[in-house]
Scaffold this active site. Structure first.
Site, PDB file in Angstrom:
ATOM      1  N   GLY A   9       5.678   2.833  -1.048  1.00  0.00           N
ATOM      2  CA  GLY A   9       6.988   3.254  -0.563  1.00  0.00           C
ATOM      3  C   GLY A   9       6.885   3.847   0.821  1.00  0.00           C
ATOM      4  O   GLY A   9       5.968   3.541   1.579  1.00  0.00           O
ATOM      5  N   CYS A  10       7.819   4.720   1.150  1.00  0.00           N
ATOM      6  CA  CYS A  10       7.845   5.366   2.468  1.00  0.00           C
ATOM      7  C   CYS A  10       6.519   6.056   2.733  1.00  0.00           C
ATOM      8  O   CYS A  10       6.065   6.886   1.952  1.00  0.00           O
ATOM      9  CB  CYS A  10       8.993   6.371   2.521  1.00  0.00           C
ATOM     10  N   PHE A  11       5.888   5.725   3.839  1.00  0.00           N
ATOM     11  CA  PHE A  11       4.537   6.213   4.081  1.00  0.00           C
ATOM     12  C   PHE A  11       4.434   7.707   4.355  1.00  0.00           C
ATOM     13  O   PHE A  11       3.379   8.291   4.252  1.00  0.00           O
ATOM     14  CB  PHE A  11       3.794   5.405   5.134  1.00  0.00           C
TER      15      PHE A  11
END
Length: 156
Positions: A9-11
């Site tokens: 997902g969002c890093f």
């Protein structure tokens, strides 16, 4: 030192999670798994580059092993949602393990199989297990994002 490359997902949140793991020496956010050289964040967000937002973890195998990193990985996101984590939707947010050698490949595949067989999730694990390819460091404003903005975790 060894490398592990993971997408969950969002890093920003993934980076923050792995920075707190004993034995992890560095975490860099970036893009990997696609076909466009040196992509920008804007290009990756359009989802046509094939890249995932990912982290490249440098760790000391004498302090933490790859299997332990995968346990953190599995606990930090939902590996049963295809191309989605929470409100973030698109192939750039896919769950993926990009292995660096045959040992990592075997450990990743066995770990994924074990998780599927555990019954922990009602749906099958859809995490991609693929060879590591070129990792492109994300723009500097993405590095240590939570630290730079005084956040301790993702506020979704």
């Amino acid at each position: 030192m060894e490398k592990a490359t993971l997408a969950a997902g969002c890093f920003w949140g993934v980076e923050s999670t792995f920075r707190n793991v004993p034995g992890v020496k560095d975490v860099v956010v970036g893009y990997t798994g696609g076909h466009v050289e040196d992509p920008s964040y804007e290009q990756v967000c359009r989802t046509d580059t094939g890249h995932a937002e990912a982290v490249e973890i440098t760790y000391d195998p004498n302090e933490v092993n790859f299997e332990a990193l995968l346990n953190v990985f599995w606990d930090s996101h939902n590996p049963t949602t295809l191309n989605r984590q929470g409100p973030d939707v698109g192939s750039q947010y896919r769950s993926a393990i990009f292995f660096h050698d045959s040992d990592q490949q075997v450990i990743a595949e066995e770990s994924k199989t074990k998780l599927n067989e555990s019954g922990r999730f009602a749906n099958p694990v859809v995490t991609e297990v693929s060879p590591a390819s070129q990792f492109y460091r994300a723009e500097e404003y993405h590095q240590r994002y939570f630290e730079k903005h005084g956040l301790s975790h993702c506020k979704i």
